[in-house]
Design a protein around this motif. Structure first.
Motif, mmCIF file in Angstrom:
data_model
loop_
_atom_site.group_PDB
_atom_site.id
_atom_site.type_symbol
_atom_site.label_atom_id
_atom_site.label_comp_id
_atom_site.label_asym_id
_atom_site.label_seq_id
_atom_site.Cartn_x
_atom_site.Cartn_y
_atom_site.Cartn_z
ATOM 1 N N LEU A 1 -2.819 -9.275 -2.787
ATOM 2 C CA LEU A 1 -2.396 -9.079 -1.400
ATOM 3 C C LEU A 1 -3.460 -9.645 -0.471
ATOM 4 O O LEU A 1 -4.586 -9.144 -0.415
ATOM 5 C CB LEU A 1 -2.162 -7.595 -1.116
ATOM 6 N N ALA B 1 2.180 -12.195 4.972
ATOM 7 C CA ALA B 1 1.964 -10.767 4.754
ATOM 8 C C ALA B 1 2.156 -9.984 6.049
ATOM 9 O O ALA B 1 2.750 -8.894 6.057
ATOM 10 C CB ALA B 1 0.565 -10.519 4.194
ATOM 11 N N PHE C 1 4.788 -6.880 6.796
ATOM 12 C CA PHE C 1 4.468 -5.573 7.371
ATOM 13 C C PHE C 1 5.319 -5.294 8.602
ATOM 14 O O PHE C 1 5.823 -4.181 8.781
ATOM 15 C CB PHE C 1 2.978 -5.507 7.728
ATOM 16 N N CYS D 1 8.848 -3.925 8.121
ATOM 17 C CA CYS D 1 9.017 -2.566 7.597
ATOM 18 C C CYS D 1 9.334 -1.590 8.725
ATOM 19 O O CYS D 1 8.901 -1.788 9.865
ATOM 20 C CB CYS D 1 7.748 -2.129 6.865
ATOM 21 N N GLU E 1 3.146 1.215 5.984
ATOM 22 C CA GLU E 1 3.218 0.321 4.828
ATOM 23 C C GLU E 1 1.876 -0.370 4.598
ATOM 24 O O GLU E 1 1.445 -0.531 3.450
ATOM 25 C CB GLU E 1 4.316 -0.717 5.034
ATOM 26 N N ARG E 2 1.200 -0.748 5.668
ATOM 27 C CA ARG E 2 -0.124 -1.355 5.531
ATOM 28 C C ARG E 2 -1.089 -0.382 4.865
ATOM 29 O O ARG E 2 -1.851 -0.749 3.974
ATOM 30 C CB ARG E 2 -0.638 -1.780 6.908
ATOM 31 N N ARG F 1 -0.277 2.145 2.912
ATOM 32 C CA ARG F 1 0.163 2.354 1.524
ATOM 33 C C ARG F 1 -0.343 1.231 0.628
ATOM 34 O O ARG F 1 -0.875 1.483 -0.468
ATOM 35 C CB ARG F 1 1.685 2.425 1.459
ATOM 36 N N GLN F 2 -0.187 -0.003 1.081
ATOM 37 C CA GLN F 2 -0.637 -1.147 0.286
ATOM 38 C C GLN F 2 -2.157 -1.156 0.137
ATOM 39 O O GLN F 2 -2.688 -1.489 -0.925
ATOM 40 C CB GLN F 2 -0.164 -2.447 0.941
ATOM 41 N N THR F 3 -2.851 -0.782 1.188
ATOM 42 C CA THR F 3 -4.311 -0.749 1.137
ATOM 43 C C THR F 3 -4.802 0.275 0.125
ATOM 44 O O THR F 3 -5.760 0.034 -0.625
ATOM 45 C CB THR F 3 -4.884 -0.440 2.537
ATOM 46 N N LEU G 1 -3.430 1.156 -2.566
ATOM 47 C CA LEU G 1 -3.199 0.703 -3.938
ATOM 48 C C LEU G 1 -4.342 -0.165 -4.455
ATOM 49 O O LEU G 1 -4.472 -0.386 -5.664
ATOM 50 C CB LEU G 1 -1.888 -0.096 -4.015
ATOM 51 N N ILE H 1 -7.462 -4.970 2.245
ATOM 52 C CA ILE H 1 -6.659 -6.145 1.933
ATOM 53 C C ILE H 1 -7.554 -7.380 1.973
ATOM 54 O O ILE H 1 -8.476 -7.472 2.788
ATOM 55 C CB ILE H 1 -5.494 -6.265 2.932
ATOM 56 N N ARG I 1 -6.824 -5.057 -8.392
ATOM 57 C CA ARG I 1 -5.602 -4.267 -8.474
ATOM 58 C C ARG I 1 -4.849 -4.478 -9.785
ATOM 59 O O ARG I 1 -4.301 -3.532 -10.361
ATOM 60 C CB ARG I 1 -4.690 -4.590 -7.289
#
Length: 258
Positions: A188, A194, A198, A201, A207-208, A210-212, A214, A220, A252
């Motif tokens: 990511l 990207a 975002f 959404c 969402e940003r 949530r992805q961070t 992970l 990111i 990741r």
């Protein structure tokens, strides 16, 4: 310190934005002459002017990489203007995420045409002069999608798995003739694509976050971080690295999610 790409010429596809433009700006700072290839010629020309105004040598050329004839014409233009191409960065790509059973034939072909065939078209166009010189570096921008399957991302990973296979096959095919072919698999990265995801959404900031979360590093990645990986692989510092894929994903892909 001597620029790492001094007296080298690089052709960068997908150069007008995102990872491609970050690579172009870094390579220019490291002394390379640049051919900036993009389907968006206006954006490529703007970047070329900005680099030229800063004292760098850069031209813009236009091609849809899925069209072999357009690619050959653009490469010929670049060679006539700058001389032999020492480095090819295959950065052009598009996101194609569809349900397999509703995927149109046009989207299937476009995905493969840009994300896989495009890299081959560009490599095939520059390889003759690289082989004549017994020198050349090709770096393909693949993806973590070429290693792991993320549900809902079909058919994009099909092309990216193929691109990593192309990297290995070409790298071994020409290893004894002075050519190196490697790839980078970004995770990511905060690119315009990207950002558009975002914003699409219902709750972009959620969402940003949530992805961070992970990501093991809890942030990111940036296009410049991918560019530095490309710089290393495209330089003579990596002269014993060939047919290899480098993951640039903050770790990741190595994390097991229970």
């Amino acid at each position: 310190m001597k620029p790492r790409l001094e007296n080298k010429t690089a052709l960068i596809t997908g150069a007008a934005s995102g990872i491609g433009s970050a690579i172009a700006e870094l390579f220019a700072r490291e002394g390379a002459s640049l051919a900036l290839l993009d389907v968006d010629i206006a954006a490529a020309e703007t970047l070329a002017r900005e680099l030229a105004d800063s004292g760098h040598r850069a031209i813009a050329v236009q091609a849809d990489v899925s069209d072999a004839d357009e690619v050959q014409h653009a490469v010929t233009q670049a060679q006539e203007a700058l001389g032999r191409i020492d480095i090819l960065i295959n950065g052009a790509g598009i996101n194609v995420f569809r349900d397999p059973l509703t995927l149109s034939e046009a989207d299937w072909q476009r995905n493969l045409g840009v994300n896989l065939q495009g890299a081959w078209h560009c490599a095939r166009a520059v390889l003759p002069s690289m082989l004549e010189a017994s020198y050349g570096h090709i770096v393909n921008i693949a993806s973590v999608h070429g290693h792991k399957i993320i549900p809902g991302s079909f058919p994009y990973p099909v092309a990216k798995h193929g691109l990593i296979g192309l990297t290995r096959a070409l790298g071994l095919e020409y290893a004894a003739r002075g050519i190196r072919v490697n790839s980078i698999s970004p995770g990511l990265i905060l690119t315009p694509a990207a950002e558009r995801y975002f914003e699409s959404c219902p709750d972009p900031e959620a969402e940003r976050r949530r992805q961070t979360e992970l990501l093991p590093c809890k942030r990111i990645g940036t296009s410049e971080e991918v560019a530095y990986a490309a710089l290393f692989l495209a330089s003579d510092e990596a002269r014993f690295i060939n047919a290899t894929d480098l993951l640039v994903d903050g770790g990741r892909s190595q994390l097991y999610h229970a």
